[in-house]
Design a protein around this motif. Sequence first.
Motif, short mmCIF file in Angstrom:
data_model
loop_
_atom_site.label_atom_id
_atom_site.label_comp_id
_atom_site.label_asym_id
_atom_site.label_seq_id
_atom_site.Cartn_x
_atom_site.Cartn_y
_atom_site.Cartn_z
N GLU A 225 0.65 -1.01 0.08
CA GLU A 225 -0.22 -0.02 -0.25
C GLU A 225 0.45 1.22 0.34
O GLU A 225 0.78 2.59 -0.84
CB GLU A 225 -1.45 0.66 1.57
CG GLU A 225 -2.34 -0.71 1.03
CD GLU A 225 -2.89 -1.24 2.82
OE1 GLU A 225 -3.36 -1.83 2.15
OE2 GLU A 225 -3.08 -1.02 3.85
N ASN A 226 1.85 0.91 0.78
CA ASN A 226 2.85 2.33 1.45
C ASN A 226 3.73 2.83 -0.44
O ASN A 226 3.78 4.06 -0.84
CB ASN A 226 3.60 2.81 2.26
CG ASN A 226 3.14 2.57 3.86
OD1 ASN A 226 1.68 2.02 3.11
ND2 ASN A 226 3.44 2.21 4.25
N LYS B 68 1.60 4.11 -3.07
CA LYS B 68 1.20 5.38 -2.78
C LYS B 68 2.48 5.97 -2.81
O LYS B 68 2.44 7.26 -3.32
CB LYS B 68 1.29 5.92 -1.26
CG LYS B 68 0.04 7.00 -1.33
CD LYS B 68 -0.67 6.91 0.48
CE LYS B 68 -1.56 5.32 0.68
NZ LYS B 68 -2.35 5.50 2.35
N TYR B 69 3.82 5.79 -2.63
CA TYR B 69 4.83 6.58 -2.93
C TYR B 69 5.28 6.49 -4.48
O TYR B 69 5.44 7.94 -4.91
CB TYR B 69 6.13 5.37 -1.78
CG TYR B 69 7.60 6.56 -3.00
CD1 TYR B 69 7.85 7.60 -1.81
CD2 TYR B 69 8.42 6.45 -3.70
CE1 TYR B 69 9.38 7.32 -1.70
CE2 TYR B 69 8.97 6.82 -3.82
CZ TYR B 69 9.99 7.58 -2.94
OH TYR B 69 10.98 8.51 -2.91
N GLY C 283 2.75 6.77 -6.65
CA GLY C 283 2.10 7.49 -6.93
C GLY C 283 1.25 6.35 -8.34
O GLY C 283 0.70 6.76 -9.53
N LYS D 68 -1.46 2.99 -8.74
CA LYS D 68 -2.68 2.19 -8.12
C LYS D 68 -2.21 0.66 -7.37
O LYS D 68 -2.35 0.60 -6.08
CB LYS D 68 -3.48 2.06 -9.20
CG LYS D 68 -4.28 2.86 -10.02
CD LYS D 68 -5.56 2.79 -10.49
CE LYS D 68 -6.47 4.34 -11.20
NZ LYS D 68 -6.11 3.99 -12.39
N ASN E 216 -0.65 0.11 -13.27
CA ASN E 216 -1.97 1.05 -12.83
C ASN E 216 -2.84 0.04 -13.08
O ASN E 216 -4.14 0.40 -13.66
CB ASN E 216 -1.86 2.56 -13.35
CG ASN E 216 -0.96 3.34 -13.41
OD1 ASN E 216 -0.96 4.03 -11.77
ND2 ASN E 216 -0.10 3.76 -13.64
#
Length: 368
Positions: free
Chosen positions: A37-38, A41-42, A44, A46, A193
């Motif tokens: 998850e992190n 996010k890092y 950018g 999906k 993504n």
Amino acid sequence: MINISNPIIGEEEIEAVKAVLKSGVLAQGPRVKELEENFAKYCGAKHAIAVNNGTAAIHAGLYALGVHRDDEVITTPFTFVASANPILMMGAKVVFADIGEDDFCLSSDALFDKINEKTKAILPVNLYGQIYDFDKLTDVIGNRDIKILEDACQSVGAEIKGVRSGNFGDIAAFSFYATKNIMCGEGGMVVTNNAEMAEQCRRFRHHGQSELTKYEYLDLGYNYRLTDLQAAIALVQLKKADDLNGKRIKNAKLLSEGLFGVKGLVLPKVKENYIHVFHQYTIRITEDFVSSRENLMNHLKSQEIGCGIYYPKPLHLHPHFRKMGYKEGDFPVAERMASEVLSLPVHPNVSEEGINKIIRVIKEYASK
Ligand SMILES: *Cc1c(COP(=O)(O)O)cnc(C)c1O
């Protein structure tokens, strides 16, 4: 001694591993999920799927792209062998194309001639921590159905126009090997993504098992799972990623300022609108330098400065790939770069004093 690389382990990493040991969940568990998850996010992006090393990440990525036996995948010969071997693991053909001398990455001009109806994918490598020329490659591909796998093993946190590495292709592969910009000993991550491709990668790392039904096997897969012990280390490292990269960038800037103008040295170029995260700070020792690369290396070592050659021989000249018909002269730029490059210590543990010493020693040697 100023080493060429130096894993940075703090108290926080040690405590994180202890907590996993005490939790009793030693294989893939909640820390892996949190890391995925992190990490997504890092970047950018999906989806992120953790695997046990960067080679597995590339293998899973090629699987998700649908690379099959007898397909062709174009890549660079100027890289670590792990960029190319997963292509062979899929039963596909490795097609090398030459690199550009400014960024050491796969050249879109050089690869254009290699594209044919068998070309399934292109696998550019973000060598030394700078993303390849994405705009040019997508131009060359045009509207052909050719996929891109971004080998981002050396480029965590690198950017083009504010977009982070991991988004420059259909799928990307990262490594957390001990010497990489963030690490956990051995580890890897696939980033995409595309939800369908993410699903394929999750199956691939777990023997082709369905995500929905346990012990329902949909396809061939491997055991490519990461453990919570390693994920716990990578989670701490990921929090520090910008700080660690920032120190590399600062060291690189000091080296480039200090070594500017030394005759016969070519310093790394950072492309416009790019953030280069300097997995390696790599200079070229050309014919105009006072001495040979060999002699400079020996001198640096005698002064307790580590250095390295990445890579001393392009892949196509190794026995493994010569068997496929490759030979000397096939990729002249890659061959010349292999004879000129030298990487200097740039990692976050090199102090400003250390950087100044590297500059001083090289300048003194060059003015003899
Ligand atoms: C490190 C690396 C890999 C492979 O990663 P491992 O984690 O060692 O399997 C692949 N490609 C490049 C360019 C690398 O630097």
